[in-house]
Design a protein around this motif. Structure first.
Motif, PDB file in Angstrom:
ATOM      1  N   ARG A 187      37.102  61.896  49.177  1.00  0.00           N
ATOM      2  CA  ARG A 187      37.540  61.013  48.096  1.00  0.00           C
ATOM      3  C   ARG A 187      36.340  60.314  47.453  1.00  0.00           C
ATOM      4  O   ARG A 187      36.302  60.129  46.237  1.00  0.00           O
ATOM      5  CB  ARG A 187      38.539  59.985  48.628  1.00  0.00           C
ATOM      6  CG  ARG A 187      39.171  59.125  47.530  1.00  0.00           C
ATOM      7  CD  ARG A 187      40.375  58.375  48.025  1.00  0.00           C
ATOM      8  NE  ARG A 187      41.442  59.267  48.459  1.00  0.00           N
ATOM      9  CZ  ARG A 187      42.254  59.910  47.639  1.00  0.00           C
ATOM     10  NH1 ARG A 187      42.103  59.785  46.328  1.00  0.00           N
ATOM     11  NH2 ARG A 187      43.202  60.674  48.134  1.00  0.00           N
ATOM     12  N   LYS A 188      35.361  59.940  48.271  1.00  0.00           N
ATOM     13  CA  LYS A 188      34.152  59.319  47.729  1.00  0.00           C
ATOM     14  C   LYS A 188      33.443  60.269  46.767  1.00  0.00           C
ATOM     15  O   LYS A 188      32.999  59.869  45.688  1.00  0.00           O
ATOM     16  CB  LYS A 188      33.227  58.931  48.876  1.00  0.00           C
ATOM     17  CG  LYS A 188      31.933  58.251  48.454  1.00  0.00           C
ATOM     18  CD  LYS A 188      31.073  57.920  49.671  1.00  0.00           C
ATOM     19  CE  LYS A 188      29.750  57.326  49.252  1.00  0.00           C
ATOM     20  NZ  LYS A 188      28.863  57.055  50.430  1.00  0.00           N
ATOM     21  N   LEU A 189      33.365  61.552  47.155  1.00  0.00           N
ATOM     22  CA  LEU A 189      32.730  62.545  46.287  1.00  0.00           C
ATOM     23  C   LEU A 189      33.495  62.701  44.981  1.00  0.00           C
ATOM     24  O   LEU A 189      32.908  62.651  43.887  1.00  0.00           O
ATOM     25  CB  LEU A 189      32.649  63.892  47.007  1.00  0.00           C
ATOM     26  CG  LEU A 189      32.162  65.062  46.146  1.00  0.00           C
ATOM     27  CD1 LEU A 189      30.670  64.925  45.874  1.00  0.00           C
ATOM     28  CD2 LEU A 189      32.460  66.400  46.823  1.00  0.00           C
ATOM     29  N   TYR A 190      34.808  62.873  45.073  1.00  0.00           N
ATOM     30  CA  TYR A 190      35.594  63.121  43.865  1.00  0.00           C
ATOM     31  C   TYR A 190      35.706  61.879  42.978  1.00  0.00           C
ATOM     32  O   TYR A 190      35.795  62.001  41.752  1.00  0.00           O
ATOM     33  CB  TYR A 190      36.972  63.659  44.233  1.00  0.00           C
ATOM     34  CG  TYR A 190      36.935  65.095  44.709  1.00  0.00           C
ATOM     35  CD1 TYR A 190      36.501  66.110  43.869  1.00  0.00           C
ATOM     36  CD2 TYR A 190      37.306  65.433  46.010  1.00  0.00           C
ATOM     37  CE1 TYR A 190      36.456  67.425  44.298  1.00  0.00           C
ATOM     38  CE2 TYR A 190      37.263  66.753  46.452  1.00  0.00           C
ATOM     39  CZ  TYR A 190      36.833  67.744  45.585  1.00  0.00           C
ATOM     40  OH  TYR A 190      36.784  69.046  46.005  1.00  0.00           O
ATOM     41  N   TYR A 220      30.866  62.544  29.620  1.00  0.00           N
ATOM     42  CA  TYR A 220      31.118  63.250  30.868  1.00  0.00           C
ATOM     43  C   TYR A 220      32.589  63.646  31.003  1.00  0.00           C
ATOM     44  O   TYR A 220      32.902  64.717  31.543  1.00  0.00           O
ATOM     45  CB  TYR A 220      30.708  62.351  32.029  1.00  0.00           C
ATOM     46  CG  TYR A 220      30.798  62.984  33.400  1.00  0.00           C
ATOM     47  CD1 TYR A 220      29.704  63.643  33.951  1.00  0.00           C
ATOM     48  CD2 TYR A 220      31.964  62.920  34.145  1.00  0.00           C
ATOM     49  CE1 TYR A 220      29.770  64.220  35.212  1.00  0.00           C
ATOM     50  CE2 TYR A 220      32.050  63.492  35.403  1.00  0.00           C
ATOM     51  CZ  TYR A 220      30.952  64.143  35.932  1.00  0.00           C
ATOM     52  OH  TYR A 220      31.037  64.725  37.175  1.00  0.00           O
ATOM     53  N   GLN A 221      33.486  62.796  30.488  1.00  0.00           N
ATOM     54  CA  GLN A 221      34.924  63.070  30.630  1.00  0.00           C
ATOM     55  C   GLN A 221      35.327  64.345  29.899  1.00  0.00           C
ATOM     56  O   GLN A 221      36.339  64.971  30.238  1.00  0.00           O
ATOM     57  CB  GLN A 221      35.751  61.886  30.111  1.00  0.00           C
ATOM     58  CG  GLN A 221      35.369  60.525  30.673  1.00  0.00           C
ATOM     59  CD  GLN A 221      35.258  60.500  32.189  1.00  0.00           C
ATOM     60  OE1 GLN A 221      36.193  60.866  32.900  1.00  0.00           O
ATOM     61  NE2 GLN A 221      34.098  60.053  32.692  1.00  0.00           N
ATOM     62  N   GLU A 222      34.560  64.751  28.893  1.00  0.00           N
ATOM     63  CA  GLU A 222      34.863  65.972  28.151  1.00  0.00           C
ATOM     64  C   GLU A 222      34.606  67.220  29.003  1.00  0.00           C
ATOM     65  O   GLU A 222      35.238  68.245  28.805  1.00  0.00           O
ATOM     66  CB  GLU A 222      33.990  66.029  26.884  1.00  0.00           C
ATOM     67  CG  GLU A 222      34.278  67.195  25.961  1.00  0.00           C
ATOM     68  CD  GLU A 222      35.612  67.082  25.259  1.00  0.00           C
ATOM     69  OE1 GLU A 222      36.161  68.134  24.897  1.00  0.00           O
ATOM     70  OE2 GLU A 222      36.113  65.942  25.082  1.00  0.00           O
ATOM     71  N   LEU A 282      40.830  77.447  40.815  1.00  0.00           N
ATOM     72  CA  LEU A 282      40.355  77.462  42.200  1.00  0.00           C
ATOM     73  C   LEU A 282      39.710  76.127  42.585  1.00  0.00           C
ATOM     74  O   LEU A 282      39.891  75.642  43.704  1.00  0.00           O
ATOM     75  CB  LEU A 282      39.352  78.597  42.381  1.00  0.00           C
ATOM     76  CG  LEU A 282      39.937  80.014  42.307  1.00  0.00           C
ATOM     77  CD1 LEU A 282      38.821  81.043  42.266  1.00  0.00           C
ATOM     78  CD2 LEU A 282      40.868  80.271  43.489  1.00  0.00           C
ATOM     79  N   ALA A 283      38.944  75.532  41.654  1.00  0.00           N
ATOM     80  CA  ALA A 283      38.299  74.248  41.932  1.00  0.00           C
ATOM     81  C   ALA A 283      39.332  73.148  42.152  1.00  0.00           C
ATOM     82  O   ALA A 283      39.173  72.299  43.040  1.00  0.00           O
ATOM     83  CB  ALA A 283      37.364  73.878  40.785  1.00  0.00           C
ATOM     84  N   ARG A 284      40.393  73.168  41.375  1.00  0.00           N
ATOM     85  CA  ARG A 284      41.426  72.138  41.519  1.00  0.00           C
ATOM     86  C   ARG A 284      42.226  72.343  42.796  1.00  0.00           C
ATOM     87  O   ARG A 284      42.636  71.365  43.453  1.00  0.00           O
ATOM     88  CB  ARG A 284      42.319  72.149  40.284  1.00  0.00           C
ATOM     89  CG  ARG A 284      41.559  71.648  39.053  1.00  0.00           C
ATOM     90  CD  ARG A 284      42.323  71.789  37.751  1.00  0.00           C
ATOM     91  NE  ARG A 284      41.433  71.440  36.629  1.00  0.00           N
ATOM     92  CZ  ARG A 284      41.799  71.447  35.358  1.00  0.00           C
ATOM     93  NH1 ARG A 284      43.034  71.781  35.026  1.00  0.00           N
ATOM     94  NH2 ARG A 284      40.923  71.113  34.434  1.00  0.00           N
ATOM     95  N   PRO A 322      36.347  63.862  36.667  1.00  0.00           N
ATOM     96  CA  PRO A 322      37.160  65.008  36.251  1.00  0.00           C
ATOM     97  C   PRO A 322      36.469  66.363  36.397  1.00  0.00           C
ATOM     98  O   PRO A 322      37.046  67.392  36.039  1.00  0.00           O
ATOM     99  CB  PRO A 322      37.423  64.712  34.773  1.00  0.00           C
ATOM    100  CG  PRO A 322      36.208  63.968  34.325  1.00  0.00           C
ATOM    101  CD  PRO A 322      35.839  63.100  35.510  1.00  0.00           C
ATOM    102  N   LYS A 323      35.265  66.403  36.928  1.00  0.00           N
ATOM    103  CA  LYS A 323      34.546  67.675  37.037  1.00  0.00           C
ATOM    104  C   LYS A 323      35.285  68.637  37.960  1.00  0.00           C
ATOM    105  O   LYS A 323      35.661  68.276  39.080  1.00  0.00           O
ATOM    106  CB  LYS A 323      33.131  67.434  37.552  1.00  0.00           C
ATOM    107  CG  LYS A 323      32.283  68.712  37.655  1.00  0.00           C
ATOM    108  CD  LYS A 323      30.932  68.438  38.282  1.00  0.00           C
ATOM    109  CE  LYS A 323      30.041  67.639  37.365  1.00  0.00           C
ATOM    110  NZ  LYS A 323      28.750  67.294  38.001  1.00  0.00           N
TER     111      LYS A 323
END
Length: 570
Positions: A384-387, A506-508, A364-366, A392-393
């Motif tokens: 886009r600035k937020l993402y 964080y990437q994990e 759902l998030a994606r 990858p969150k």
């Protein structure tokens, strides 16, 4: 330099009456009694001139701005012009078996449920009382510093997020059966001596206070609380009348008191009830015994002036220096967002939502991300600035916009019976209790204090092992410290907003990354801001130019009233 030092402790007088405890985010984790009293422990240091350095550690899961406001007001009344707020440090043991309801922001009070003024008043009274008593008990004292690693074989702490830890290029990767080595095992100890005898101490060592799980129903100080009680008992046995031993936190973000490795879940399931209390006591006693073993070795005399700098920074929109952003230009933090990893929890310390729900939440998030990035040009740039900042969150809760998977808080399409926390969130939102209140703090206190040749980076929230090490390295470089100077980090100071991981960790998107709310450049932002603050501390007081005016916005009293003194669940 001669020091006048005083110490004291005062019980946090809260009646356990069924409110949920802060730490695990579980509505069923309610307090109906007190196993061991919770305390505020304080140490006050005054030098030949200037305002005192005031340090207070509480047996709590978090420090909030509301707590700090209350303590500051009490100390201003007591000390008047002799009070310097930049020299006040409030920190905590991070026990998960302490009271909630002490924040003015919305999110971390949901489970309690709501804001409990009586809890906040009791915390402020205990902290201010301990500090005032310590001020009255000041006398000539010598201060010494020691540091020593806990032996590798001592079963006290394990890294609970090894895959994330091993992503860092500046560490030695460890296999799954060596998680006890994937952390900073150094304990730092400041001891206070009168007539050649230790009468108080302050230990810094990072390990979560989560020996006690979320099925228990009593307030308790957990391992750090047991360490303090054991150390104070030992000092009393040596003839000290009113000893104070503080066991505060270092880089505990990815460090668990429970074994992590092959067979860890089976081993944790066997530890229940009374066995958990015994384990917490044993873990704390081992920390205390290590501190006393360190006292047998000569310490380094602490000497020099007292000082401090404190600033508030809006971490939701911070530019990150290239040197702390892997060379990237334009790296910034964003409004706070919580990812799927946050809601999944940690498998050994504090499990969250079931894995199937987590899988659904990711999808759902994606889908929501794809939808947002296909919106109109103006909105698309903002999204886009937020993402770009959040990387990858998989965002479930946008705490800045107050949406869950794109829905406003009062319209989350999940039945109330499915999740009591979602039900509480919707209920408060429908009452208008969260309309103008932040969900989590974003304007955060950053502080560095000086005790002679020691510098203490007082950081809000939970820093992982490597994140804390990188922050200390950045501050050390900015301060241009001499050979005899030492820079340390104390976490959970002055407010609470979640975690700080490295960019690589964080990437994990494990729990720690999912709870690093300002995005993948959060650590870089802290490094950038703390370096500027360190340069201010390095300058003479009349040459310091840094922000001393920014403060968090006041939370509306009308909304606090709507969230306040809600009945505990039965």
């Amino acid at each position: 330099m001669h020091y006048q030092v005083g110490w004291a402790k005062q019980k946090i007088d809260i009646v356990a009456c069924g409110y949920a405890m802060h730490g695990y985010g579980q509505p069923g984790h309610r307090a109906y009694g007190t196993r061991n009293p919770l305390f505020a422990r304080a140490i006050v240091i005054t030098s030949d001139d200037g305002a005192p350095l005031l340090y207070c550690c509480l047996d709590l899961g978090y420090i909030t701005h509301a707590m700090r406001q209350g303590v500051v007001a009490a100390l201003r009344q007591r000390l008047d012009e002799a009070f310097d707020e930049s020299r006040l440090v409030l920190t905590c043991t991070h026990t998960h078996s302490g009271p909630g309801g002490c924040a003015h922001e919305g999110l971390y009070n949901l489970v309690t449920p709501g804001f409990v003024p009586a809890h906040l008043d009791a915390v402020v009274e205990a902290a201010a009382g301990a500090l005032n008593t310590a001020l009255e008990r000041q006398a000539a004292t010598q201060i010494h510093y020691r540091h020593q690693a806990l032996p590798d074989q001592l079963p006290v702490a394990w890294n609970r997020s090894l895959r994330a830890y091993n992503r860092n290029p500046d560490i030695t990767p460890y296999p799954a059966d060596q998680t006890h080595l994937a952390l900073d095992r150094t304990m730092h100890l400041v001891s206070f001596h009168r007539e050649g005898r230790v009468e108080a101490m302050l230990s810094l060592f990072g390990v979560h206070a989560t020996c006690l799980g979320n099925q228990l129903d009593h307030y308790d100080g957990d391992n750090k609380g047991y360490a303090a009680l054991h150390a104070e008992s030992c000092l009393r046995a040596q003839g000290v009348k009113e000893p104070v031993a503080i066991f505060a936190q270092g880089t505990a973000g990815d460090v668990s008191p429970h074994y992590h490795g092959p067979g860890d879940r089976k081993r944790r399931r066997k530890l229940r009830g009374e066995a958990e209390y015994a384990y917490a006591r044993q873990n704390g006693q081992r920390q205390s015994e290590h501190a006393f073993a360190m006292l047998k070795e000569p310490g380094e005399a602490v000497t020099g002036e007292l000082d401090g700098v404190l600033t508030y920074v809006d971490m939701s929109d911070q530019a990150v220096a290239q040197e702390f952003a892997n060379g990237e230009m334009g790296a910034r933090t964003s409004a706070p967002c919580h990812g799927v990893g946050f809601f999944l929890g940690t498998p050994i310390d504090g499990p969250g939502m079931p894995a199937p729900l987590g899988f659904a939440a990711k999808r759902l998030a994606r889908a929501e991300r794809r939808k947002k990035l296909k919106s109109g040009a103006a909105e698309q740039a903002e999204h886009r600035k937020l993402y770009d900042s959040q990387g990858p969150k998989d965002i479930v809760l946008n705490a800045g916009r107050k949406t869950v998977l794109g829905y406003t808080l009062d319209a989350i399409p999940l039945p109330d019976l499915a999740d009591p926390l979602v039900a509480e969130l919707k209920r408060q939102a429908k009452r208008g209790a969260l309309a103008r209140s932040p969900m989590v703090p974003s304007v955060l206190p950053l502080q560095i204090v000086r005790l002679g040749n020691l510098r203490l980076v007082c950081a809000p929230g939970e820093f992982t092992t490597v994140a804390g090490a990188r922050l200390v390295a950045a501050v050390t470089g900015a301060l241009s410290l001499g050979q005899d100077d030492i820079c340390l980090i104390n976490t959970y100071c002055n407010d609470y907003m979640g975690y700080v991981t490295t960019f690589e960790e964080y990437q994990e998107q494990a729990y720690e990354g999912g709870h690093t709310v300002y995005g993948q450049w959060t650590l870089g932002a802290f490094q950038t801001c703390y370096v500027a603050l360190a340069r201010a501390l390095k300058a003479s007081p009349d040459q310091r130019h840094y922000d001393t005016h920014t403060l968090p916005a006041m939370v509306p009293d009308s909304e606090l009233a709507l969230r306040c003194s809600l009945p505990p669940r039965t």
